[in-house]
Write a protein that holds these residues in place. Structure first.
Motif, PDB file in Angstrom:
ATOM      1  N   ASP A  57      -0.637 -38.543  -6.292  1.00 46.56           N
ATOM      2  CA  ASP A  57      -0.788 -37.137  -6.661  1.00 46.56           C
ATOM      3  C   ASP A  57      -1.962 -36.530  -5.899  1.00 46.56           C
ATOM      4  OD1 ASP A  57      -0.878 -34.661  -7.797  1.00 46.56           O
ATOM      5  OD2 ASP A  57      -0.704 -35.365  -9.865  1.00 46.56           O
ATOM      6  N   LEU A  58      -1.642 -35.787  -4.830  1.00 38.87           N
ATOM      7  CA  LEU A  58      -2.669 -35.155  -4.003  1.00 38.87           C
ATOM      8  C   LEU A  58      -2.868 -33.679  -4.334  1.00 38.87           C
ATOM      9  CD1 LEU A  58      -1.774 -36.714  -0.514  1.00 38.87           C
ATOM     10  CD2 LEU A  58      -3.678 -37.315  -2.014  1.00 38.87           C
ATOM     11  N   HIS A  59      -2.231 -33.230  -5.399  1.00 37.84           N
ATOM     12  CA  HIS A  59      -2.389 -31.820  -5.768  1.00 37.84           C
ATOM     13  C   HIS A  59      -3.811 -31.599  -6.275  1.00 37.84           C
ATOM     14  CE1 HIS A  59      -1.677 -27.913  -7.661  1.00 37.84           C
ATOM     15  NE2 HIS A  59      -0.604 -27.836  -6.889  1.00 37.84           N
ATOM     16  N   PRO A  60      -4.491 -30.524  -5.817  1.00 41.56           N
ATOM     17  CA  PRO A  60      -5.885 -30.305  -6.222  1.00 41.56           C
ATOM     18  C   PRO A  60      -6.046 -29.921  -7.685  1.00 41.56           C
ATOM     19  CG  PRO A  60      -5.093 -28.482  -4.877  1.00 41.56           C
ATOM     20  CD  PRO A  60      -4.047 -29.558  -4.809  1.00 41.56           C
ATOM     21  N   GLY A  61      -4.955 -29.590  -8.371  1.00 37.19           N
ATOM     22  CA  GLY A  61      -5.045 -29.336  -9.799  1.00 37.19           C
ATOM     23  C   GLY A  61      -5.085 -27.885 -10.196  1.00 37.19           C
ATOM     24  N   ASP A  62      -5.288 -26.977  -9.245  1.00 32.11           N
ATOM     25  CA  ASP A  62      -5.309 -25.563  -9.600  1.00 32.11           C
ATOM     26  C   ASP A  62      -3.887 -25.065  -9.840  1.00 32.11           C
ATOM     27  OD1 ASP A  62      -4.835 -26.096  -6.943  1.00 32.11           O
ATOM     28  OD2 ASP A  62      -5.493 -24.139  -6.246  1.00 32.11           O
ATOM     29  N   LEU A  63      -3.764 -24.059 -10.692  1.00 30.28           N
ATOM     30  CA  LEU A  63      -2.454 -23.510 -11.012  1.00 30.28           C
ATOM     31  C   LEU A  63      -1.867 -22.811  -9.795  1.00 30.28           C
ATOM     32  CD1 LEU A  63      -3.076 -22.040 -14.586  1.00 30.28           C
ATOM     33  CD2 LEU A  63      -1.904 -24.165 -13.977  1.00 30.28           C
ATOM     34  N   GLU A  64      -0.576 -23.025  -9.576  1.00 29.21           N
ATOM     35  CA  GLU A  64       0.102 -22.421  -8.438  1.00 29.21           C
ATOM     36  C   GLU A  64       1.294 -21.615  -8.936  1.00 29.21           C
ATOM     37  OE1 GLU A  64       2.577 -23.887  -4.470  1.00 29.21           O
ATOM     38  OE2 GLU A  64       0.950 -25.105  -5.277  1.00 29.21           O
ATOM     39  N   THR A  65       1.393 -20.388  -8.473  1.00 31.36           N
ATOM     40  CA  THR A  65       2.521 -19.553  -8.859  1.00 31.36           C
ATOM     41  C   THR A  65       3.788 -20.056  -8.183  1.00 31.36           C
ATOM     42  OG1 THR A  65       1.067 -17.622  -9.048  1.00 31.36           O
ATOM     43  CG2 THR A  65       3.431 -17.200  -8.892  1.00 31.36           C
ATOM     44  N   ILE A  66       4.799 -20.356  -8.980  1.00 35.90           N
ATOM     45  CA  ILE A  66       6.065 -20.821  -8.423  1.00 35.90           C
ATOM     46  C   ILE A  66       7.190 -19.926  -8.914  1.00 35.90           C
ATOM     47  CG2 ILE A  66       5.296 -23.212  -8.189  1.00 35.90           C
ATOM     48  CD1 ILE A  66       6.819 -23.907 -10.704  1.00 35.90           C
ATOM     49  N   THR A  67       8.297 -19.946  -8.206  1.00 31.64           N
ATOM     50  CA  THR A  67       9.421 -19.081  -8.512  1.00 31.64           C
ATOM     51  C   THR A  67      10.231 -19.654  -9.677  1.00 31.64           C
ATOM     52  OG1 THR A  67      10.864 -20.238  -6.957  1.00 31.64           O
ATOM     53  CG2 THR A  67       9.562 -18.400  -6.087  1.00 31.64           C
ATOM     54  N   PRO A  68      11.065 -18.840 -10.312  1.00 35.20           N
ATOM     55  CA  PRO A  68      11.911 -19.355 -11.404  1.00 35.20           C
ATOM     56  C   PRO A  68      12.782 -20.534 -10.991  1.00 35.20           C
ATOM     57  CG  PRO A  68      11.880 -16.956 -11.465  1.00 35.20           C
ATOM     58  CD  PRO A  68      11.149 -17.364 -10.217  1.00 35.20           C
ATOM     59  N   ILE A  69      13.330 -20.502  -9.772  1.00 35.65           N
ATOM     60  CA  ILE A  69      14.181 -21.614  -9.346  1.00 35.65           C
ATOM     61  C   ILE A  69      13.357 -22.889  -9.182  1.00 35.65           C
ATOM     62  CG2 ILE A  69      13.984 -21.128  -6.862  1.00 35.65           C
ATOM     63  CD1 ILE A  69      17.177 -22.273  -8.636  1.00 35.65           C
ATOM     64  N   GLN A  70      12.077 -22.766  -8.788  1.00 38.80           N
ATOM     65  CA  GLN A  70      11.215 -23.939  -8.699  1.00 38.80           C
ATOM     66  C   GLN A  70      10.877 -24.481 -10.086  1.00 38.80           C
ATOM     67  OE1 GLN A  70       8.318 -21.920  -6.034  1.00 38.80           O
ATOM     68  NE2 GLN A  70       8.454 -23.739  -4.751  1.00 38.80           N
ATOM     69  N   HIS A  71      10.718 -23.584 -11.059  1.00 34.60           N
ATOM     70  CA  HIS A  71      10.540 -24.021 -12.443  1.00 34.60           C
ATOM     71  C   HIS A  71      11.752 -24.821 -12.902  1.00 34.60           C
ATOM     72  CE1 HIS A  71       6.810 -22.521 -14.146  1.00 34.60           C
ATOM     73  NE2 HIS A  71       6.977 -21.356 -13.543  1.00 34.60           N
ATOM     74  N   LEU A  72      12.927 -24.335 -12.530  1.00 39.27           N
ATOM     75  CA  LEU A  72      14.163 -24.998 -12.935  1.00 39.27           C
ATOM     76  C   LEU A  72      14.231 -26.421 -12.394  1.00 39.27           C
ATOM     77  CD1 LEU A  72      16.629 -24.118 -14.604  1.00 39.27           C
ATOM     78  CD2 LEU A  72      17.772 -23.542 -12.456  1.00 39.27           C
ATOM     79  N   MET A  73      13.668 -26.644 -11.202  1.00 37.73           N
ATOM     80  CA  MET A  73      13.689 -27.968 -10.581  1.00 37.73           C
ATOM     81  C   MET A  73      12.777 -28.974 -11.286  1.00 37.73           C
ATOM     82  SD  MET A  73      15.944 -27.809  -8.241  1.00 37.73           S
ATOM     83  CE  MET A  73      16.808 -26.637  -9.278  1.00 37.73           C
ATOM     84  N   GLN A  74      12.039 -28.529 -12.311  1.00 36.31           N
ATOM     85  CA  GLN A  74      11.199 -29.428 -13.103  1.00 36.31           C
ATOM     86  C   GLN A  74      11.793 -29.688 -14.489  1.00 36.31           C
ATOM     87  OE1 GLN A  74       7.055 -28.216 -13.033  1.00 36.31           O
ATOM     88  NE2 GLN A  74       7.191 -27.498 -10.930  1.00 36.31           N
ATOM     89  N   PHE A  75      12.979 -29.123 -14.733  1.00 36.48           N
ATOM     90  CA  PHE A  75      13.654 -29.259 -16.014  1.00 36.48           C
ATOM     91  C   PHE A  75      14.442 -30.569 -16.012  1.00 36.48           C
ATOM     92  CE2 PHE A  75      17.200 -27.583 -18.888  1.00 36.48           C
ATOM     93  CZ  PHE A  75      16.463 -27.793 -20.044  1.00 36.48           C
ATOM     94  N   PRO A  76      14.117 -31.526 -16.909  1.00 39.27           N
ATOM     95  CA  PRO A  76      14.715 -32.868 -16.848  1.00 39.27           C
ATOM     96  C   PRO A  76      16.238 -32.911 -16.716  1.00 39.27           C
ATOM     97  CG  PRO A  76      12.902 -32.873 -18.390  1.00 39.27           C
ATOM     98  CD  PRO A  76      13.084 -31.451 -17.964  1.00 39.27           C
TER      99      PRO A  76
END
Length: 275
Positions: A57-76
């Motif tokens: 996990d190389l993400h720096p941890g700050d919140l990143e604005t993502i699109t609705p379709i990207q949110h959907l890609m995190q839905f199990p």
């Protein structure tokens, strides 16, 4: 224990302070580098980037604005059916082609047969795994923002017993890698989804070596899209490119178009970084 830095981390550049000399600590209990509890520590700011569920996990941890379709890609449930149903059906609608067959063809666009390859927005590793089989002498980095997609990618890669694949998490808009680190970059099905497409293409150009391949599969839209497409895009922000605008963007970031294929609204191309 602190160990000598593995070769894969020669490409690392901290997403917070931009330092490039990390240290690596691992319990070293399994064959794969990310198979045991471990962490990469930035030598500049001291930030520790942990291994989680088989990916770094190389993400720096700050919140990143993502699109609705990207949110959907995190839905199990979507993650579970993405490779077997979601992606093949969507691809067939866009191209009228078989997705499994085109995965092989798109992967074969890569001219380099050894070196370091970045599969950007890799999802569950569909192209990552295929590229790893096609070019076994290369190291393939699957990179995505979604932890859920990466966890699935790790499981599927272990099942296929591929040992030249490393998964990492981070933002495509601020890649945690040195300039000119990769021999090839692929991005299949995601370039049109990024909130800032110029930033994404600029980052791809930055981390790609001179004359390296950029292989991409994306979606094109008509100048006057029908109402249902406009409404769907407004709700989900799934995005698409106009072909002349995409080619202008590639030219602006010093890419030479080497090969291209279009079928319906599906567009596949290979471009080389020209400097």
């Amino acid at each position: 224990m602190t160990e000598p830095i593995p070769e894969i981390f020669a490409a690392f550049q901290c997403g917070i302070c931009r330092a490039t000399e990390p240290s690596w600590t691992s319990s070293n209990q399994r064959d794969h580098l990310f198979g045991s509890p471990a962490r990469l520590v930035c030598g500049g700011c001291g930030t520790a980037f942990p291994v989680r569920d088989g990916y770094l996990d190389l993400h720096p941890g700050d919140l990143e604005t993502i699109t609705p379709i990207q949110h959907l890609m995190q839905f199990p449930p979507i993650v579970a059916v993405y490779e077997g149903v979601w992606r093949p059906v969507g691809y067939f609608i866009a191209s009228k082609h078989s997705f499994p067959k085109d995965v092989d063809r798109i992967a074969s666009f890569i001219q380099k047969r050894q070196g370091l390859i970045l599969d950007l927005a890799c999802g569950p590793g569909i192209f990552t795994r295929r590229i790893a089989r096609l070019v076994p002498e290369s190291i393939v980095v699957g990179f995505d923002l979604s932890p859920q997609m990466l966890e699935r990618a790790v499981r599927l890669t272990r099942r296929e017993r591929l040992h030249n694949v490393y998964y990492m998490r981070g933002s495509a808009l601020s890649l945690p890698f040195k300039s000119a680190a990769f021999d090839a970059v692929t991005c299949c099905g995601a370039l049109q989804l990024f909130r800032d497409q110029d930033q994404a293409v600029g980052e791809i150009a930055r981390v790609l070596k001179m004359h390296g391949d950029f292989v991409c599969q994306t979606t094109l839209g008509p100048r006057r899209p029908p109402l249902w497409i406009r409404m769907a895009d407004r709700m989900l922000k799934f995005g698409y490119f106009y072909l002349d605008d995409l080619k202008e963007r590639l030219y602006r970031f010093k890419f030479d178009l080497k090969a291209e294929e279009r079928s319906n609204i599906n567009y596949i191309f290979r471009a080389a970084k020209s400097g």
